[in-house]
Write an enzyme that holds these catalytic residues in place. Structure first.
Site, PDB file in Angstrom:
ATOM      1  N   ASP A  14     -11.697  -3.129  -4.506  1.00 51.52           N
ATOM      2  CA  ASP A  14     -10.201  -2.987  -4.842  1.00 51.52           C
ATOM      3  C   ASP A  14     -10.020  -3.205  -6.478  1.00 51.52           C
ATOM      4  O   ASP A  14     -10.364  -4.454  -6.883  1.00 51.52           O
ATOM      5  CB  ASP A  14      -9.431  -3.975  -4.048  1.00 51.52           C
ATOM      6  CG  ASP A  14      -9.229  -3.450  -2.527  1.00 51.52           C
ATOM      7  OD1 ASP A  14      -9.508  -2.024  -2.451  1.00 51.52           O
ATOM      8  OD2 ASP A  14      -8.966  -4.156  -1.744  1.00 51.52           O
ATOM      9  N   LYS A  27      -4.087   9.520 -21.825  1.00 54.30           N
ATOM     10  CA  LYS A  27      -4.642   8.299 -21.587  1.00 54.30           C
ATOM     11  C   LYS A  27      -3.724   7.039 -21.748  1.00 54.30           C
ATOM     12  O   LYS A  27      -3.236   6.975 -22.611  1.00 54.30           O
ATOM     13  CB  LYS A  27      -5.900   8.105 -22.864  1.00 54.30           C
ATOM     14  CG  LYS A  27      -7.048   6.750 -22.433  1.00 54.30           C
ATOM     15  CD  LYS A  27      -7.666   6.639 -23.748  1.00 54.30           C
ATOM     16  CE  LYS A  27      -9.121   7.823 -23.710  1.00 54.30           C
ATOM     17  NZ  LYS A  27      -9.693   7.310 -24.658  1.00 54.30           N
ATOM     18  N   GLY A  39     -10.573  -3.940   2.040  1.00 53.67           N
ATOM     19  CA  GLY A  39     -11.037  -3.404   3.332  1.00 53.67           C
ATOM     20  C   GLY A  39     -10.569  -4.448   4.388  1.00 53.67           C
ATOM     21  O   GLY A  39     -10.728  -5.571   4.092  1.00 53.67           O
ATOM     22  N   GLY A  41     -11.055  -5.874   7.452  1.00 56.69           N
ATOM     23  CA  GLY A  41     -11.948  -7.059   7.862  1.00 56.69           C
ATOM     24  C   GLY A  41     -12.289  -8.062   6.715  1.00 56.69           C
ATOM     25  O   GLY A  41     -12.263  -9.304   6.925  1.00 56.69           O
ATOM     26  N   LYS A 184      -2.679  -4.991  16.463  1.00 54.49           N
ATOM     27  CA  LYS A 184      -1.542  -5.016  15.230  1.00 54.49           C
ATOM     28  C   LYS A 184      -1.393  -3.462  14.874  1.00 54.49           C
ATOM     29  O   LYS A 184      -2.030  -3.474  13.834  1.00 54.49           O
ATOM     30  CB  LYS A 184      -1.678  -6.052  14.485  1.00 54.49           C
ATOM     31  CG  LYS A 184      -0.613  -6.324  13.883  1.00 54.49           C
ATOM     32  CD  LYS A 184      -0.810  -6.556  12.210  1.00 54.49           C
ATOM     33  CE  LYS A 184      -1.319  -5.264  11.497  1.00 54.49           C
ATOM     34  NZ  LYS A 184      -0.419  -4.314  11.148  1.00 54.49           N
ATOM     35  N   SER A 186       1.086  -0.954  13.071  1.00 58.26           N
ATOM     36  CA  SER A 186       2.414  -0.712  12.138  1.00 58.26           C
ATOM     37  C   SER A 186       3.151   0.258  13.271  1.00 58.26           C
ATOM     38  O   SER A 186       2.715   0.865  13.902  1.00 58.26           O
ATOM     39  CB  SER A 186       2.040   0.075  10.989  1.00 58.26           C
ATOM     40  OG  SER A 186       1.545   1.445  11.083  1.00 58.26           O
ATOM     41  N   ASP A 255      -3.159  -7.143   6.643  1.00 57.01           N
ATOM     42  CA  ASP A 255      -4.205  -7.939   6.930  1.00 57.01           C
ATOM     43  C   ASP A 255      -4.198  -9.438   6.926  1.00 57.01           C
ATOM     44  O   ASP A 255      -4.905 -10.104   7.661  1.00 57.01           O
ATOM     45  CB  ASP A 255      -5.144  -7.586   5.707  1.00 57.01           C
ATOM     46  CG  ASP A 255      -5.979  -6.077   5.555  1.00 57.01           C
ATOM     47  OD1 ASP A 255      -5.904  -5.559   6.946  1.00 57.01           O
ATOM     48  OD2 ASP A 255      -6.122  -5.583   4.611  1.00 57.01           O
TER      49      ASP A 255
END
Length: 309
Positions: A14, A27, A39, A41, A184, A186, A255
C-alpha cells in the site's frame, strides 16, 4: 489471551501520497509518501498486535515486488509464513487531493495463482498453530471461490475458531460452509449475498439473523460506514450509530473493526463489548489519511463516545 493467525490470499504493498490537485496528462508532484504492507489479513494482524495480541500472517508473495512486501511486514515486526508464488505482489495506491480533500484509491486485481501454489497454501495452513484464524480479503485470479470454505473444513475440526471477512462468491461459499465464529460483511456485501436491496435496519437485521439462525455463524457484524454497524447473535440484533467524527480516509476501517473485535473476544470480553470496541476501532482508522490503520490511543478515546450496546 488467545492467539490468532491471519490469511491474506491477495496482499498488497500500500502506497499513499498527497497531491495538490489531480489532473490528467500532467505530471503531478506528490509529498507525504508512505509504504505499508496491506491486504485484509495483514491489516488485521497489524492492529491486533498493536493492541497487545499475538498474530501470525499467512500470505502469498511473489515476483519482483514480493521481497518488498516481505520487508515491510518485517518492519512491522509481524510473525509471518510466506507462501511463494510466481506472479508479482500487487501495489495499491491511495491519493489524497488537498484542493478538495477527496481520496482516490487504485487497487489491481492481483496476480494469477496456480493450483500448485494455492494447494501449497492449504498444506501450510493444515499445520497452523493458533486459536483463531481470520480469513480476510479478496481472492486473486486462479484461486477457487470456495477457498475459504476449504480452509474452514481443514481447521474447524481441530477446534480453531474461524472468522471471515470477504465478498462475492468467496463470502457466499464461506457462509455456506458454516462453522464461523464471526462473519463481517459490509452492508453492500450483505446485500449482494442475499440478492436483494436492504433498505432499512429491519431488513439488514433480518438478513444477518438468517445467517445466525441457520447456524452458519455465531456472530454477524454488518458495517454500514457513516450509518453505523449492526450485530446479529442468538437472541437478536444490536445497532450502534456511527460516531460523529471527521473522516479523512476510508482505508482499513473494516480491517481495524475486525482486528479490535476479535482481540476483545480473544481476551474474554462479551460479544456486545467486543462489538463496541470494533466500532471504535473502525472509526479510529479513518481519522487520518493514508494507510496507518487504527491506533490504540484513538480506539480508547473513541470508545467513550460509543453508545452502550
Amino acid at each position: 489471551m488467545k492467539s490468532i493467525a491471519t490469511l491474506t490470499m491477495n496482499p498488497t504493498i500500500d502506497v499513499s501520497y498527497d497531491v495538490g490537485k489531480v489532473r490528467h496528462t500532467h505530471k503531478m508532484r506528490t509529498d507525504n509518501e508512505h509504504y505499508a504492507p496491506g491486504g485484509g489479513g495483514i491489516n488485521v494482524a497489524r492492529v491486533f498486535v498493536r493492541l497487545g495480541g499475538n498474530a501470525r500472517c499467512y500470505y502469498l508473495s511473489g515476483g519482483a515486488t514480493g521481497p518488498a512486501l516481505d520487508g515491510l511486514i518485517d518492519l512491522h515486526q509481524l510473525v509471518r509464513t510466506r507462501i511463494p508464488i510466481e506472479g508479482p505482489t500487487r501495489i495499491a495506491a491511495d491519493i489524497l487531493e488537498h484542493d478538495t480533500g477527496k481520496e482516490f484509491r487504485f487497487t489491481p486485481a492481483g496476480p494469477h495463482v496456480s493450483e500448485a501454489e494455492w494447494g501449497r497454501c492449504l498444506d501450510l495452513l493444515a499445520e497452523a498453530d493458533c486459536d483463531v484464524m481470520v480469513m480476510s480479503g479478496s481472492l486473486p485470479p486462479g484461486v477457487p471461490t470456495d477457498f475459504y470454505a476449504r480452509v474452514t473444513r481443514l481447521l474447524a475440526p481441530r477446534g480453531i475458531e474461524m472468522v471471515l471477512d470477504t465478498s462475492g462468491e468467496a463470502l457466499a461459499t464461506g457462509i455456506a460452509q458454516g462453522d464461523l465464529l464471526l462473519v463481517k460483511p459490509s452492508i453492500g456485501e450483505l446485500a449482494q449475498y442475499t440478492g436483494r436491496t436492504l433498505d432499512n435496519l429491519e431488513e439488514i437485521g433480518s438478513a444477518a439473523m438468517d445467517i445466525v439462525a441457520t447456524g452458519k455463524a455465531r456472530l454477524v457484524a454488518v458495517t454500514m460506514g457513516h450509518e453505523g454497524a449492526l450485530l446479529a447473535k442468538a437472541g437478536g440484533t444490536t445497532y450502534l450509530p456511527a460516531l460523529k467524527i471527521d473522516a479523512a480516509s476510508a482505508v482499513g476501517a473494516g480491517d481495524s473493526f475486525v482486528a479490535a473485535m476479535v482481540h476483545a473476544l480473544c481476551q474474554g470480553d462479551d460479544d456486545l463489548t467486543a462489538f463496541r470496541i470494533g466500532l471504535a476501532a473502525g472509526s479510529a482508522a479513518v481519522l487520518r489519511a493514508g494507510t496507518d490503520l487504527a491506533r490504540p490511543a484513538d480506539i480508547e478515546r473513541l470508545l467513550r463516545m460509543v453508545e452502550p450496546a
